[in-house]
Scaffold this active site. Structure first.
Site, short mmCIF file in Angstrom:
data_model
loop_
_atom_site.label_atom_id
_atom_site.label_comp_id
_atom_site.label_asym_id
_atom_site.label_seq_id
_atom_site.Cartn_x
_atom_site.Cartn_y
_atom_site.Cartn_z
N ARG A 14 5.41 12.21 4.03
CA ARG A 14 4.04 12.30 3.52
C ARG A 14 2.99 12.57 4.59
O ARG A 14 1.84 12.85 4.30
CB ARG A 14 3.69 11.01 2.75
N ASN A 169 6.70 -8.19 0.66
CA ASN A 169 7.46 -8.19 1.91
C ASN A 169 6.81 -7.20 2.87
O ASN A 169 6.71 -6.01 2.57
CB ASN A 169 8.91 -7.77 1.59
N ASN A 223 1.86 5.78 5.98
CA ASN A 223 2.74 6.76 5.33
C ASN A 223 2.10 8.14 5.26
O ASN A 223 2.79 9.14 5.17
CB ASN A 223 3.10 6.30 3.92
#
Ligand code: UD1
Ligand code: CA
Length: 449
Positions: A14, A169, A223
């Site tokens: 990305r 997480n 990202n």
């Protein structure tokens, strides 16, 4: 004992870049360099970077004798990535910290807290978690009321009820390696992404605890370029708050950028549109800007710089630079000098109380103390093949528009007549005139008609 492993094998599609994601720069350092730096206070005995996509580029960019590289030639998931460590950590009995190469804002204090909780509770694994108002994209962590982890479910594998859980997480873990090493070979890829998940290993190693990060901004993963820009904003805010509270004035902070590697002393004033980069140090009383770029440079006390660019250079106390000066290539300016309008200094050393006030280029030159370089004086330092040095003694003065053809040495107390092209050395205490004498021919117009 602690070993640190960094997950950096992924491609980072990305980012839409030919550069591997972890090598993208955030405030002067690559993402993965930042991640490595965040683990340094733990004094790891080994630092292992797991590389895959463009492994050679990543290795070349990081080249440090302190680092080890392990290749994951095909990327089959985070669990598969950590499996690659098995042959390298055989017999190791300490803890393993796993970091993400694309989570660059993590504070060392957070890692210290993670390790401390891990060791005091003698956990088999301890993971970093956060409550996010928008947990989209992250694995969800399910704990009992004492923060013992029962399950981690990737978003793609969540049922609608599980997806509601906002505890996520962060992808930062501390493992007792021996426990993890027993579980790793048995991971299976039966999940939505057909990957070997490290998160599956987490819940099989024994007692696992979750530790919440204090500041959720720390775990921002990069990202795409939008997240890279967001991370830069967060970083800038951190850096500026630190210096403002340490006694530095930032006039219009939003228009200023400061790398986190820069050091500033109290009572430094930074004016708008100024950018401080790299290993720059600025001492007290200095006033920089508006409109200046200072990179990898050391500035002494009470230096002023207006609308100028200074890279890889040293400026001593009380000197005034600009407007529109360019110092580069290890320029050194002494105390109480003036380097003025449209002056370029390259690999040049200037003594104390020396002025280069207007329209000059001094390249590969040394000028002594109390020298005055006249407007438009140029060192001709390049003969088309090699660079040569110019040396100018103390108290010498060059006239306007003079050219000093290097290699050349002018002694102390030398005067260079305006418009001279000086090609030979000049001893102390001389006037040098190196131009043709003026000729005036009266009645010229009539003759030429
Ligand atoms: C992972 C976690 C998720 C967590 C999230 C936090 C798993 C299964 N999930 O998901 O619970 O919320 O991180 O950001 O671990 N990588 C490799 N080799 C691989 C795959 C990945 O080195 O084969 C590296 C990537 O380059 C990246 C890191 O591991 O640096 C994380 O991988 P990524 O695919 O982004 O995991 P997420 O899906 O975000
Ligand atoms: Ca990710």
């Amino acid at each position: 004992m602690v070993v640190v492993a960094i997950l950096a094998a992924g491609r980072g599609t990305r980012m839409k870049s030919s550069l591997p994601k972890v090598l993208h720069s955030l405030g002067g350092r690559s993402l993965v360099e930042r991640v490595l730096a965040s683990a340094e206070p733990l004094a790891p005995s080994r630092r292992i970077v797991i590389v895959g996509y463009q492994a050679q580029e990543v290795k070349a960019a990081l080249h440090s004798p302190e680092l080890e590289f392990v290749e994951q030639t095909v990327q089959l998931g985070t669990g598969h990535a950590i499996q690659q460590l098995l042959p390298h950590l055989e017999g190791y009995t300490g803890d393993l910290i796993v970091l993400n190469g694309d989570v660059p804002l993590l504070r060392s204090e957070t890692l210290e807290k993670l390790l401390h909780t891990h060791q005091t509770h003698q956990n088999a694994a301890t993971i970093l978690t956060a409550y996010l108002p928008n947990p989209k994209g992250y694995g969800r962590v399910f704990c009992n009321d004492q923060d013992f982890v029962q399950q981690i479910v990737e978003e793609k594998d969540c049922n609608p009820a599980q997806r509601q859980n906002q505890r996520i997480n962060a992808g930062i873990y501390c493992f007792r390696w021996q426990n993890l090493a027993q579980v790793l070979p048995h991971l299976e890829a039966n999940n939505a992404q057909k990957e070997y998940y490290l998160t599956d290993a987490v819940t099989q190693v024994g007692q696992v605890m979750a530790v919440d990060v204090e500041d959720e901004q720390e775990i921002l993963g990069i990202n795409d370029r939008l997240q890279l820009a967001t991370a830069y904003e967060i970083l800038q805010k951190r850096v500026k708050e630190k210096w403002l509270l340490a006694g530095v004035t930032l006039v219009d902070p939003n228009s200023i950028t400061i790398d986190d590697t820069v050091e500033l002393q109290p009572d430094v004033i930074i004016e708008p549109q100024t950018h401080l980069r790299g290993n720059t140090v600025i001492q007290t009383g200095s006033r920089i800007g508006p409109g200046s770029l200072i990179e990898n440079s050391q500035l002494g006390e009470n230096v002023t710089i207006h609308y100028s660019v200074v890279t890889d250079s040293v400026i001593q106390a009380g000197s005034k630079i600009g407007p529109y000066a360019h110092l580069r290539g290890h320029a050194q300016v002494g105390n109480n000098c003036r380097i003025g309008n449209f002056v370029e200094l390259k690999n040049t050393q200037i003594g104390d109380r020396t002025n280069v006030a207007h329209l000059s280029y001094l390249g590969d030159a040394t000028a002594g103390n109390q020298v005055n370089i006249g407007a438009g004086t140029i060192t001709a330092n390049y003969d088309g093949v090699k660079k040569h040095r110019t040396i100018i003694g103390d108290r010498s003065k060059t006239g306007s528009n003079s050219v000093l053809v290097a290699p050349i040495t002018l002694g102390n107390d030398v005067y260079v007549a305006a418009g001279s092209t000086v090609t030979e050395d000049v001893p102390d205490d001389c006037l040098v005139i190196a131009r043709s004498r003026q000729v005036v021919k009266p009645g010229w117009r009539n003759k030429s008609e």
